[in-house]
Design an enzyme around this catalytic site. Structure first.
Site, short mmCIF file in Angstrom:
data_model
loop_
_atom_site.label_atom_id
_atom_site.label_comp_id
_atom_site.label_asym_id
_atom_site.label_seq_id
_atom_site.Cartn_x
_atom_site.Cartn_y
_atom_site.Cartn_z
N GLY A 29 0.84 -1.18 0.00
CA GLY A 29 0.00 0.00 0.00
C GLY A 29 0.88 1.23 0.00
CE1 TYR A 30 3.40 3.02 -4.02
CE2 TYR A 30 1.52 1.54 -4.15
CZ TYR A 30 2.80 1.89 -4.54
OH TYR A 30 3.47 1.12 -5.43
CG LEU A 31 2.55 4.83 4.43
CD1 LEU A 31 3.86 4.74 5.21
CD2 LEU A 31 1.36 4.78 5.37
CB CYS A 81 -4.11 6.89 0.73
SG CYS A 81 -2.52 7.04 -0.10
#
Length: 149
Positions: A29-31, A81
């Protein structure tokens, strides 16, 4: 300083299955998905990683990757996100290079993308039989963008 030089292709058949010498299960996932810099959290099999990537400049960009405790990676995934990407990565040796073939799961199936990391922008290489259309530089195939589709 870490620099990633990479080319990306769509995969046209599943012959990579028989050519792979290993595979890994990946959740990521991406912060941060800002085009100037992305911050990714990844669990690969039983290890956690935090990766910061700069903006693409042709086929190269800055990349910094650090192993982090597995429990930290699990907790950070809950802060990401967008969706969490799930894929199986197959590793295929071809003509002196290792190709990473990502078979996406869930909503992104049946997408399969192959990447090759190169030592320089001028390095020549041959394509394995499963390689289709080149999509290097096409933002539709950036992992950070796939989660928003």
């Amino acid at each position: 300083m870490g620099v990633e030089i990479e080319k990306k292709y769509l995969v046209k058949n599943d012959s990579y299955h028989g050519l792979a010498y290993k595979s890994s299960r990946i959740a990521q996932g991406y912060l941060n998905r800002d085009p100037e810099r992305t911050v990714r959290v990844r669990i690969k099999d039983d290890k956690g990683f935090l990766t910061v990537k700069g903006k693409n400049r042709g086929i190269e960009r800055l990349e910094f990757e650090y192993e982090i405790p597995f429990a930290d990676a699990e907790a950070m995934l809950s802060l990401c996100c967008g969706k969490i990407l799930e894929k199986v990565r197959y590793y295929v040796k071809h003509d002196g290079f290792v190709w990473e073939v990502d078979e996406f799961k869930g909503e992104l199936a049946p997408l399969v993308v192959a990447e090759i990391e190169l030592p320089s922008c001028e390095t020549s290489f041959s394509l394995p039989p499963f390689i289709g259309k080149e999509v290097t530089g096409d933002p539709r195939y950036y992992n950070s963008q796939l989660i928003s589709n």
